[in-house]
Design a protein around this motif. Structure first.
Motif, PDB file in Angstrom:
ATOM      1  N   ILE A 126       0.917  -1.059   0.083  1.00  0.00           N
ATOM      2  CA  ILE A 126      -0.201   0.164  -0.117  1.00  0.00           C
ATOM      3  C   ILE A 126       0.934   0.775   0.257  1.00  0.00           C
ATOM      4  O   ILE A 126       1.781   1.326   1.064  1.00  0.00           O
ATOM      5  N   VAL A 127       0.418   2.326  -0.786  1.00  0.00           N
ATOM      6  CA  VAL A 127       0.795   3.233  -1.113  1.00  0.00           C
ATOM      7  C   VAL A 127       0.345   4.469  -0.868  1.00  0.00           C
ATOM      8  O   VAL A 127      -0.824   4.521  -1.717  1.00  0.00           O
ATOM      9  N   PRO A 128       0.705   5.260  -0.875  1.00  0.00           N
ATOM     10  CA  PRO A 128      -0.290   6.759  -1.421  1.00  0.00           C
ATOM     11  C   PRO A 128      -0.239   6.978  -2.185  1.00  0.00           C
ATOM     12  O   PRO A 128       0.195   6.979  -4.061  1.00  0.00           O
TER      13      PRO A 128
ATOM     14  N   VAL B 265      -3.717   3.427  -2.420  1.00  0.00           N
ATOM     15  CA  VAL B 265      -3.900   2.392  -3.395  1.00  0.00           C
ATOM     16  C   VAL B 265      -2.975   1.443  -3.471  1.00  0.00           C
ATOM     17  O   VAL B 265      -2.223   0.976  -2.622  1.00  0.00           O
ATOM     18  N   LEU B 266      -3.271  -0.361  -3.633  1.00  0.00           N
ATOM     19  CA  LEU B 266      -2.658  -1.018  -3.454  1.00  0.00           C
ATOM     20  C   LEU B 266      -2.045  -1.445  -4.909  1.00  0.00           C
ATOM     21  O   LEU B 266      -2.117  -1.702  -5.920  1.00  0.00           O
TER      22      LEU B 266
ATOM     23  N   MET C 267      -7.086  -6.022   3.678  1.00  0.00           N
ATOM     24  CA  MET C 267      -5.443  -5.122   3.658  1.00  0.00           C
ATOM     25  C   MET C 267      -6.086  -3.789   3.920  1.00  0.00           C
ATOM     26  O   MET C 267      -5.631  -3.189   4.644  1.00  0.00           O
ATOM     27  N   LEU C 268      -6.712  -3.118   2.449  1.00  0.00           N
ATOM     28  CA  LEU C 268      -7.167  -2.307   2.690  1.00  0.00           C
ATOM     29  C   LEU C 268      -7.913  -1.473   3.298  1.00  0.00           C
ATOM     30  O   LEU C 268      -7.981  -0.165   3.764  1.00  0.00           O
ATOM     31  N   MET C 269      -8.663  -1.920   4.117  1.00  0.00           N
ATOM     32  CA  MET C 269      -9.701  -1.384   5.123  1.00  0.00           C
ATOM     33  C   MET C 269      -9.206  -1.831   6.319  1.00  0.00           C
ATOM     34  O   MET C 269      -8.992  -0.459   6.974  1.00  0.00           O
ATOM     35  N   ALA C 270      -7.897  -2.567   7.049  1.00  0.00           N
ATOM     36  CA  ALA C 270      -7.439  -2.376   8.331  1.00  0.00           C
ATOM     37  C   ALA C 270      -5.923  -1.080   8.483  1.00  0.00           C
ATOM     38  O   ALA C 270      -5.676  -0.736   9.161  1.00  0.00           O
TER      39      ALA C 270
END
Length: 145
Positions: A9-11, A53-54, A92-95
């Motif tokens: 995950i990165v900005p 963003v993933l 993973m994104l929600m966490a």
């Protein structure tokens, strides 16, 4: 051939804009009344939120927008490429979003699921989200088209 990376995950960066919009289209998130470019521009002006963003091997396979207004957190535009929707990437994104909001002292999160989207509703229920006794009301202040 290079070694394959795991998802990270990165900005959001401007170079991801086209891939993010294509992902939203692939995931059925685009609506005629919402211009995705304008939504991204508005998010980039949001000082109280994040737009992670993933990436998998430098390709965008997921994204989400998160914000905190001082009272409630909001999560929207959660998307994971359908080819990668197994293995916990949405979780993973929600966490990541929940950790971001907790770091700001946010006590509660709100999100919306469109009526009839039972698969997405089940996804959120498995993460501890529940339907509340509230009716969302909305009013468009600036038309996108």
């Amino acid at each position: 051939m290079g070694e394959e990376e795991g998802p990270r995950i990165v900005p959001f960066e401007e170079r991801f804009r086209g891939e993010v919009i294509a992902l939203w289209e692939k995931c059925g998130l685009i609506r005629p009344w919402n211009d995705p470019d304008r939504d991204i521009d508005r998010k980039l002006a949001d000082r109280n939120g994040a737009f992670p963003v993933l990436l998998l091997n430098e390709k965008v396979i997921g994204s989400v927008m998160v914000s905190y207004d001082g009272h409630r957190g909001s999560i929207y535009y959660l998307s994971v490429d359908p080819a990668h929707q197994v293995g916990g990437l949405g979780q993973m994104l929600m966490a990541h979003c929940e950790d971001f909001l907790l770091g700001l002292g946010c006590p509660k999160v709100n999100l919306f699921v469109r009526k009839g989207n039972e698969g997405v509703k089940r996804f959120y229920e498995q993460l501890g989200y529940a339907e509340e006794a509230a009716v969302p009301l909305g009013k468009r202040l600036i038309p996108d088209n």
